[in-house]
Design a protein around this motif. Structure first.
Motif, PDB file in Angstrom:
ATOM      1  N   SER A 137      33.464  43.021  35.642  1.00 35.70           N
ATOM      2  CA  SER A 137      34.440  42.476  36.293  1.00 35.70           C
ATOM      3  C   SER A 137      34.030  42.416  37.682  1.00 35.70           C
ATOM      4  O   SER A 137      34.371  41.243  38.285  1.00 35.70           O
ATOM      5  CB  SER A 137      35.754  43.116  36.025  1.00 35.70           C
ATOM      6  N   ARG A 138      33.477  43.207  38.367  1.00 33.68           N
ATOM      7  CA  ARG A 138      33.181  43.091  39.736  1.00 33.68           C
ATOM      8  C   ARG A 138      32.126  42.003  40.106  1.00 33.68           C
ATOM      9  O   ARG A 138      32.193  41.437  40.881  1.00 33.68           O
ATOM     10  CB  ARG A 138      32.979  44.434  40.429  1.00 33.68           C
ATOM     11  N   ALA A 139      31.148  42.052  39.261  1.00 36.97           N
ATOM     12  CA  ALA A 139      30.058  41.188  39.241  1.00 36.97           C
ATOM     13  C   ALA A 139      30.629  39.740  39.118  1.00 36.97           C
ATOM     14  O   ALA A 139      30.193  38.679  40.042  1.00 36.97           O
ATOM     15  CB  ALA A 139      28.927  41.466  38.252  1.00 36.97           C
ATOM     16  N   ARG A 140      31.622  39.414  38.374  1.00 34.87           N
ATOM     17  CA  ARG A 140      32.172  38.132  38.264  1.00 34.87           C
ATOM     18  C   ARG A 140      33.154  37.765  39.406  1.00 34.87           C
ATOM     19  O   ARG A 140      32.920  36.887  40.042  1.00 34.87           O
ATOM     20  CB  ARG A 140      33.008  38.137  37.155  1.00 34.87           C
ATOM     21  N   SER A 141      33.680  38.774  39.866  1.00 36.32           N
ATOM     22  CA  SER A 141      34.640  38.600  41.188  1.00 36.32           C
ATOM     23  C   SER A 141      33.701  37.998  42.207  1.00 36.32           C
ATOM     24  O   SER A 141      33.919  37.170  43.045  1.00 36.32           O
ATOM     25  CB  SER A 141      35.412  39.738  41.606  1.00 36.32           C
ATOM     26  N   ALA A 142      32.686  38.967  42.464  1.00 31.20           N
ATOM     27  CA  ALA A 142      31.659  38.789  43.551  1.00 31.20           C
ATOM     28  C   ALA A 142      31.228  37.298  43.470  1.00 31.20           C
ATOM     29  O   ALA A 142      30.977  36.373  44.230  1.00 31.20           O
ATOM     30  CB  ALA A 142      30.585  39.644  43.500  1.00 31.20           C
ATOM     31  N   ALA A 143      30.758  36.921  41.977  1.00 31.95           N
ATOM     32  CA  ALA A 143      29.890  35.614  41.880  1.00 31.95           C
ATOM     33  C   ALA A 143      31.039  34.420  42.153  1.00 31.95           C
ATOM     34  O   ALA A 143      30.592  33.348  42.759  1.00 31.95           O
ATOM     35  CB  ALA A 143      29.507  35.487  40.338  1.00 31.95           C
ATOM     36  N   LEU A 144      32.141  34.553  41.757  1.00 31.47           N
ATOM     37  CA  LEU A 144      33.207  33.594  42.085  1.00 31.47           C
ATOM     38  C   LEU A 144      33.471  33.152  43.710  1.00 31.47           C
ATOM     39  O   LEU A 144      34.245  32.361  43.862  1.00 31.47           O
ATOM     40  CB  LEU A 144      34.347  33.764  41.179  1.00 31.47           C
ATOM     41  N   THR A 145      33.249  34.436  44.289  1.00 33.35           N
ATOM     42  CA  THR A 145      33.647  34.334  45.804  1.00 33.35           C
ATOM     43  C   THR A 145      32.379  34.279  46.645  1.00 33.35           C
ATOM     44  O   THR A 145      32.690  34.087  47.966  1.00 33.35           O
ATOM     45  CB  THR A 145      34.552  35.633  45.954  1.00 33.35           C
ATOM     46  N   ASP A 146      31.363  34.429  46.227  1.00 35.99           N
ATOM     47  CA  ASP A 146      30.011  34.486  47.098  1.00 35.99           C
ATOM     48  C   ASP A 146      29.531  33.176  47.130  1.00 35.99           C
ATOM     49  O   ASP A 146      28.523  32.903  48.033  1.00 35.99           O
ATOM     50  CB  ASP A 146      29.078  35.323  46.617  1.00 35.99           C
ATOM     51  N   VAL A 154      40.327  34.130  48.412  1.00 37.76           N
ATOM     52  CA  VAL A 154      40.338  35.584  49.122  1.00 37.76           C
ATOM     53  C   VAL A 154      41.691  36.302  48.826  1.00 37.76           C
ATOM     54  O   VAL A 154      41.396  37.616  48.974  1.00 37.76           O
ATOM     55  CB  VAL A 154      39.936  35.365  50.584  1.00 37.76           C
ATOM     56  N   TRP A 155      42.831  35.668  48.516  1.00 37.70           N
ATOM     57  CA  TRP A 155      44.076  36.260  48.040  1.00 37.70           C
ATOM     58  C   TRP A 155      43.816  37.213  47.009  1.00 37.70           C
ATOM     59  O   TRP A 155      43.967  38.294  46.756  1.00 37.70           O
ATOM     60  CB  TRP A 155      45.337  35.394  47.967  1.00 37.70           C
ATOM     61  N   ASP A 156      43.166  36.274  45.772  1.00 39.91           N
ATOM     62  CA  ASP A 156      42.973  36.872  44.771  1.00 39.91           C
ATOM     63  C   ASP A 156      41.962  38.297  44.582  1.00 39.91           C
ATOM     64  O   ASP A 156      42.300  39.310  43.969  1.00 39.91           O
ATOM     65  CB  ASP A 156      42.183  35.934  43.705  1.00 39.91           C
ATOM     66  N   LEU A 157      41.014  37.922  45.732  1.00 32.81           N
ATOM     67  CA  LEU A 157      40.138  39.116  45.588  1.00 32.81           C
ATOM     68  C   LEU A 157      40.522  40.495  46.068  1.00 32.81           C
ATOM     69  O   LEU A 157      40.420  41.368  45.692  1.00 32.81           O
ATOM     70  CB  LEU A 157      38.949  38.506  46.707  1.00 32.81           C
ATOM     71  N   ALA A 158      41.384  40.218  47.221  1.00 29.89           N
ATOM     72  CA  ALA A 158      42.087  41.484  47.812  1.00 29.89           C
ATOM     73  C   ALA A 158      43.204  41.926  46.936  1.00 29.89           C
ATOM     74  O   ALA A 158      43.281  43.360  46.842  1.00 29.89           O
ATOM     75  CB  ALA A 158      42.719  41.289  49.274  1.00 29.89           C
ATOM     76  N   HIS A 159      43.799  41.034  46.155  1.00 31.53           N
ATOM     77  CA  HIS A 159      44.845  41.512  45.350  1.00 31.53           C
ATOM     78  C   HIS A 159      44.000  42.376  44.174  1.00 31.53           C
ATOM     79  O   HIS A 159      44.949  43.457  43.741  1.00 31.53           O
ATOM     80  CB  HIS A 159      45.603  40.100  44.688  1.00 31.53           C
ATOM     81  N   ILE A 160      43.119  42.104  43.758  1.00 26.63           N
ATOM     82  CA  ILE A 160      42.538  42.582  43.012  1.00 26.63           C
ATOM     83  C   ILE A 160      42.326  44.272  43.260  1.00 26.63           C
ATOM     84  O   ILE A 160      42.384  45.281  42.436  1.00 26.63           O
ATOM     85  CB  ILE A 160      41.110  42.189  42.302  1.00 26.63           C
ATOM     86  N   GLY A 161      41.842  44.633  44.420  1.00 29.98           N
ATOM     87  CA  GLY A 161      41.636  45.584  45.020  1.00 29.98           C
ATOM     88  C   GLY A 161      43.049  46.355  45.216  1.00 29.98           C
ATOM     89  O   GLY A 161      43.155  47.404  45.016  1.00 29.98           O
ATOM     90  N   SER A 162      43.912  45.486  45.903  1.00 35.25           N
ATOM     91  CA  SER A 162      45.348  46.274  45.939  1.00 35.25           C
ATOM     92  C   SER A 162      46.006  46.796  44.738  1.00 35.25           C
ATOM     93  O   SER A 162      46.415  47.929  44.680  1.00 35.25           O
ATOM     94  CB  SER A 162      46.079  45.129  46.584  1.00 35.25           C
ATOM     95  N   GLN A 163      45.914  46.061  43.404  1.00 35.46           N
ATOM     96  CA  GLN A 163      46.353  46.622  42.247  1.00 35.46           C
ATOM     97  C   GLN A 163      45.612  47.754  41.788  1.00 35.46           C
ATOM     98  O   GLN A 163      45.972  48.803  41.312  1.00 35.46           O
ATOM     99  CB  GLN A 163      46.416  45.316  41.366  1.00 35.46           C
ATOM    100  N   GLU A 164      44.191  47.825  41.943  1.00 40.83           N
ATOM    101  CA  GLU A 164      43.415  49.067  41.765  1.00 40.83           C
ATOM    102  C   GLU A 164      43.610  49.983  42.587  1.00 40.83           C
ATOM    103  O   GLU A 164      43.812  51.203  41.973  1.00 40.83           O
ATOM    104  CB  GLU A 164      41.917  48.697  41.786  1.00 40.83           C
ATOM    105  N   GLU A 165      44.117  49.691  43.712  1.00 40.06           N
ATOM    106  CA  GLU A 165      44.143  51.042  44.767  1.00 40.06           C
ATOM    107  C   GLU A 165      45.741  51.635  44.023  1.00 40.06           C
ATOM    108  O   GLU A 165      45.979  52.719  43.952  1.00 40.06           O
ATOM    109  CB  GLU A 165      44.539  50.751  46.138  1.00 40.06           C
TER     110      GLU A 165
END
Ligand code: AVJ
Ligand code: FE
Length: 434
Positions: free
Chosen positions: A17-26, A45-56
């Motif tokens: 999942s992280r590889a895909r999030s990176a590919a879609l944002t890099d 960039v909201w989706d990316l940080a939201h992914i981190g926020s929910q994981e946190e």
């Protein structure tokens, strides 16, 4: 599954999942990451940080019991606090800050994993929280893929073309009437709305062996499907007029009548045997009326996808209980469009129904409701707050869905007007039992 196998599976799905999030944002620059590509979508960039926020929140703090990483940003990335269209005006983390944040959270998540014994209460001891986080990230990766489809400008994503037909698939399968087990109480990573397993009686019905294709949809258009009031429900017609719908989203007809489709920045003639994608529930429902058929109920869809009449059991996938592979289905953003009908003979169900998993999400006639015995878990915000809202259930996943977030029991939902998602449909019909 041993604790070690479980740990390996968690590492695999979180890593993917992280590889895909990176590919879609890099693949796009800072400006594009922070831009609003459509009022229906968040900036990437909201989706990316939201992914981190929910994981946190869900994993690092609640399950891991760790101190907050960034308690100051909880509110910014709470999906219920700000509408998608207003998110570009928030003081969001910059792309570099967001990348650093998700990495910091992930490092703590790995630490939680390292210290997990997988003992305890029945659901947690299968690593449910890790599975839920991987599914959540992949759901946002699919949402980000939809944002990419809405963005204008030259293509930045590329993938090999999907397979063409290997077998001819047309007509219907007759699914005999009787009871089957719907939903699951056993799949440890199933989400709350898929639970519990319960017996449902489904009368005999006919199910299309394939989703409706572009060629079939063109016939509807050319027969005046978008102009005939009688084919639409009252709300559907109102939406058709207001939104000025006249073809699936991203379609265009040129002066000599050829239909073209824009897909991730590339414009190509519509492929006739490919399942139609980017239609809303109202369009699917109007097509069904035009064809003299109807959308399947959610129970019919799941019975067609899971029930094996020879054993009387419900399986995880149409082809059985084996994990999906590239021979079964079009998942995992392996291709950036649906495959032609007949491309996956190995993915057919016991009754010979094809393309149930992958390719396109399939609209059903059902509203998103709780199964009998539903219990919100672990948060009311995942499913419960959406139950009994204005949502129709979609089933089966699309080319943009990851296999961790797709199975015969998986339930997706959206408003009947939405079509920026990778949505198509197939039809069903009542049949007299023989
Ligand atoms: C299940 C796809 C409707 O994207 O709104 C993401 C999944 N829930 N974050 C959505 C979800 C919280 C959800 N859908
Ligand atoms: Fe979310």
């Amino acid at each position: 599954m041993s604790a070690e196998q479980l740990r390996n599976r968690i590492e695999t799905v979180l890593g993917r999942s992280r590889a895909r999030s990176a590919a879609l944002t890099d693949c796009v620059d800072e400006t594009e990451l922070m831009a609003q590509h459509s009022p229906l979508m968040s900036p990437l960039v909201w989706d990316l940080a939201h992914i981190g926020s929910q994981e946190e929140l869900w994993l690092v703090r609640d399950v891991g019991g760790r101190d907050p990483v960034r308690p100051d940003i909880d509110e910014l990335y709470d999906a219920f606090k700000h509408s998608r269209s207003s998110r570009t005006s928030l003081p969001l983390l910059t792309p570099d800050e967001a990348r650093g944040y998700v990495q910091t959270v992930r490092d703590r998540a790995w630490d939680v994993l390292d210290r997990s014994t997988f003992e305890g209460r029945p659901v947690e001891n299968h690593g449910f929280a890790f599975g839920m986080i991987a599914q959540h990230e992949q759901q946002h990766d699919e949402t980000m893929l939809a944002t990419h489809q809405l963005r204008s400008g030259p293509a930045v994503l590329a993938a090999p073309a999907p397979p063409v037909s290997a077998v001819q698939v047309s007509g219907e399968a007759i699914i005999s009437g009787g009871s089957f087990s719907m939903g699951t109480s056993l799949d440890p990573w199933a989400l709350d709305n898929e639970r519990p397993a319960h017996t449902v009686h489904v009368p005999t019905f006919a199910m299309d062996r394939a989703p409706i294709t572009n060629a079939q949809f063109v016939e509807f258009i050319e027969d005046g499907g978008y102009r005939r009031r009688d084919l639409w429900t009252e709300k559907g017609w109102q939406h058709r007029v207001e939104a000025d719908l006249s073809a699936p989203q991203f379609w265009e007809r040129d002066s000599d009548g050829t239909w073209w489709r824009r897909s991730f920045g590339v414009r190509r003639p519509v492929r006739p045997h490919q399942p139609v994608v980017h239609v809303c529930w109202f369009e699917a429902d109007a097509y069904a009326r035009w064809a003299g058929k109807r959308l399947p109920t959610e129970a019919e869809w799941e019975k067609a996808a899971r029930f094996d009449a020879t054993t009387g059991t419900s399986r995880a996938y149409p082809w059985g209980d084996a994990q999906p592979t590239a021979a079964h289905t079009n998942l995992n953003q392996r291709h950036l469009e649906p495959a032609d009908v007949g491309a996956y003979p190995d993915g057919a169900s016991a009754d010979g129904v094809h393309h149930l998993i992958g390719d396109v999400w399939e609209w059903t006639s059902s509203d998103f409701e709780a199964y009998p015995g539903f219990e919100a878990f672990p948060y009311a915000e995942y499913s419960e707050v959406f139950l009994r809202g204005d949502y129709k259930v979609l089933r089966g996943g699309s080319f943009g869905t990851d296999e961790v977030a797709c199975r015969g029991t998986f339930r997706n939902w959206d408003h009947p007007i939405r079509r920026q998602i990778f949505s198509g449909f197939r039809l069903a019909r009542d049949v007299e039992p023989s």
